[in-house]
Design a protein around this motif. Structure first.
Motif, PDB file in Angstrom:
ATOM      1  N   MET A  17       1.240  13.967   3.725  1.00 53.18           N
ATOM      2  CA  MET A  17       0.511  13.101   2.788  1.00 53.18           C
ATOM      3  C   MET A  17      -0.029  11.868   3.528  1.00 53.18           C
ATOM      4  N   ILE A  18      -1.293  11.622   3.367  1.00 51.82           N
ATOM      5  CA  ILE A  18      -1.920  10.449   3.982  1.00 51.82           C
ATOM      6  C   ILE A  18      -2.016   9.366   2.916  1.00 51.82           C
ATOM      7  N   LYS A  19      -1.554   8.174   3.259  1.00 49.84           N
ATOM      8  CA  LYS A  19      -1.584   7.084   2.291  1.00 49.84           C
ATOM      9  C   LYS A  19      -2.584   6.019   2.699  1.00 49.84           C
ATOM     10  N   GLY A  20      -3.087   5.343   1.681  1.00 49.80           N
ATOM     11  CA  GLY A  20      -4.015   4.255   1.940  1.00 49.80           C
ATOM     12  C   GLY A  20      -3.878   3.203   0.868  1.00 49.80           C
ATOM     13  N   SER A  21      -4.390   2.000   1.150  1.00 47.83           N
ATOM     14  CA  SER A  21      -4.296   0.901   0.187  1.00 47.83           C
ATOM     15  C   SER A  21      -5.280  -0.186   0.577  1.00 47.83           C
ATOM     16  N   CYS A  22      -5.515  -1.084  -0.376  1.00 46.59           N
ATOM     17  CA  CYS A  22      -6.321  -2.268  -0.072  1.00 46.59           C
ATOM     18  C   CYS A  22      -5.430  -3.306   0.594  1.00 46.59           C
ATOM     19  N   CYS A  23      -6.010  -4.432   0.961  1.00 41.98           N
ATOM     20  CA  CYS A  23      -5.283  -5.493   1.665  1.00 41.98           C
ATOM     21  C   CYS A  23      -4.083  -6.001   0.866  1.00 41.98           C
ATOM     22  N   CYS A  24      -4.212  -6.171  -0.447  1.00 42.38           N
ATOM     23  CA  CYS A  24      -3.122  -6.730  -1.271  1.00 42.38           C
ATOM     24  C   CYS A  24      -2.238  -5.645  -1.880  1.00 42.38           C
ATOM     25  N   GLU A  25      -2.584  -4.390  -1.662  1.00 41.46           N
ATOM     26  CA  GLU A  25      -1.840  -3.220  -2.138  1.00 41.46           C
ATOM     27  C   GLU A  25      -1.868  -3.036  -3.655  1.00 41.46           C
ATOM     28  N   VAL A  67      -4.343  -1.697  -5.073  1.00 33.54           N
ATOM     29  CA  VAL A  67      -4.928  -0.357  -5.150  1.00 33.54           C
ATOM     30  C   VAL A  67      -4.287   0.513  -4.060  1.00 33.54           C
ATOM     31  N   GLN A  68      -3.763   1.662  -4.477  1.00 34.62           N
ATOM     32  CA  GLN A  68      -3.149   2.592  -3.526  1.00 34.62           C
ATOM     33  C   GLN A  68      -3.647   4.003  -3.826  1.00 34.62           C
ATOM     34  N   PHE A  69      -3.733   4.789  -2.772  1.00 30.06           N
ATOM     35  CA  PHE A  69      -4.200   6.174  -2.965  1.00 30.06           C
ATOM     36  C   PHE A  69      -3.550   7.102  -1.960  1.00 30.06           C
ATOM     37  N   GLU A  70      -3.706   8.394  -2.221  1.00 30.80           N
ATOM     38  CA  GLU A  70      -3.140   9.420  -1.347  1.00 30.80           C
ATOM     39  C   GLU A  70      -4.165  10.520  -1.098  1.00 30.80           C
ATOM     40  N   LEU A  71      -4.053  11.104   0.067  1.00 34.01           N
ATOM     41  CA  LEU A  71      -4.872  12.267   0.431  1.00 34.01           C
ATOM     42  C   LEU A  71      -3.914  13.398   0.793  1.00 34.01           C
ATOM     43  N   THR A  72      -4.181  14.595   0.263  1.00 35.94           N
ATOM     44  CA  THR A  72      -3.280  15.715   0.548  1.00 35.94           C
ATOM     45  C   THR A  72      -3.695  16.458   1.814  1.00 35.94           C
ATOM     46  N   ASP A 114     -22.634   3.697  -4.310  1.00 38.31           N
ATOM     47  CA  ASP A 114     -21.950   2.609  -5.017  1.00 38.31           C
ATOM     48  C   ASP A 114     -20.757   2.139  -4.186  1.00 38.31           C
ATOM     49  N   ARG A 115     -20.552   0.832  -4.162  1.00 40.27           N
ATOM     50  CA  ARG A 115     -19.496   0.258  -3.320  1.00 40.27           C
ATOM     51  C   ARG A 115     -18.318  -0.165  -4.185  1.00 40.27           C
ATOM     52  N   CYS A 116     -17.201   0.502  -4.017  1.00 37.59           N
ATOM     53  CA  CYS A 116     -16.007   0.121  -4.766  1.00 37.59           C
ATOM     54  C   CYS A 116     -15.179  -0.849  -3.932  1.00 37.59           C
ATOM     55  N   PHE A 117     -14.569  -1.796  -4.612  1.00 36.75           N
ATOM     56  CA  PHE A 117     -13.719  -2.760  -3.913  1.00 36.75           C
ATOM     57  C   PHE A 117     -12.595  -3.221  -4.823  1.00 36.75           C
ATOM     58  N   CYS A 118     -11.518  -3.719  -4.228  1.00 35.23           N
ATOM     59  CA  CYS A 118     -10.393  -4.245  -5.000  1.00 35.23           C
ATOM     60  C   CYS A 118     -10.809  -5.570  -5.613  1.00 35.23           C
ATOM     61  N   SER A 119     -10.652  -5.700  -6.925  1.00 35.11           N
ATOM     62  CA  SER A 119     -11.079  -6.928  -7.590  1.00 35.11           C
ATOM     63  C   SER A 119     -10.105  -8.075  -7.351  1.00 35.11           C
ATOM     64  N   VAL A 120      -8.944  -7.803  -6.774  1.00 28.75           N
ATOM     65  CA  VAL A 120      -7.978  -8.859  -6.458  1.00 28.75           C
ATOM     66  C   VAL A 120      -8.247  -9.436  -5.067  1.00 28.75           C
TER      67      VAL A 120
END
Ligand SMILES: [Zn+2]
Ligand SMILES: [Zn+2]
Length: 132
Positions: free
Chosen positions: A1-9, A11-16, A67-73
């Protein structure tokens, strides 16, 4: 499992699955949002595990489509993580796991600022490599 997150965490996500393609775009838009190196992921292998409601989207104006998604925090650029397409670009900066991926190409090198020196041997294209 590959994990990822924004700078403040927030937003978190996973890649299988390890995606097959990584490339770097030197256009001014990617540079300004801070997401020049992108990984192209299949939607079915990607899941947001935390903070979907914290993601804001900067909608592209035509002729731009991305479209550019970004963490609103914290403002971290995420790529097009809310895309409903079969595959979409994800900001490589947000990946926490070691994927073993290498950058495969540089696009829009004609727009690269002079202060940035390309430091790998990946192929370079003045514009987009897959369309004329
Ligand atoms: Zn954040
Ligand atoms: Zn770009």
């Amino acid at each position: 499992m590959i994990k990822g997150s924004c700078c403040c965490e927030a937003v978190q996500f996973e890649l299988t699955e390890v995606p097959s393609m990584m490339g770097t775009c030197h256009c001014s838009r990617c540079r300004k949002v801070g997401a020049s190196t992108l990984i192209f992921v299949k939607s079915e292998t990607f899941q947001i595990t935390k903070g979907r409601d914290q993601i804001s989207t900067y909608k592209a104006e035509p002729p731009f489509k991305y479209d550019r998604c970004f963490c609103s925090v914290c403002g971290s650029a995420l790529g097009e993580v809310l895309s409903e397409a079969d595959s979409f670009p994800l900001a490589a900066n947000c990946i926490d796991s070691d994927t073993g991926l290498e950058n495969k190409f540089h696009e829009f090198v004609s727009e690269k600022p002079s202060w940035l020196a390309i430091g790998d041997a990946a192929k370079q294209f003045d514009q987009h490599p897959f369309e004329s």
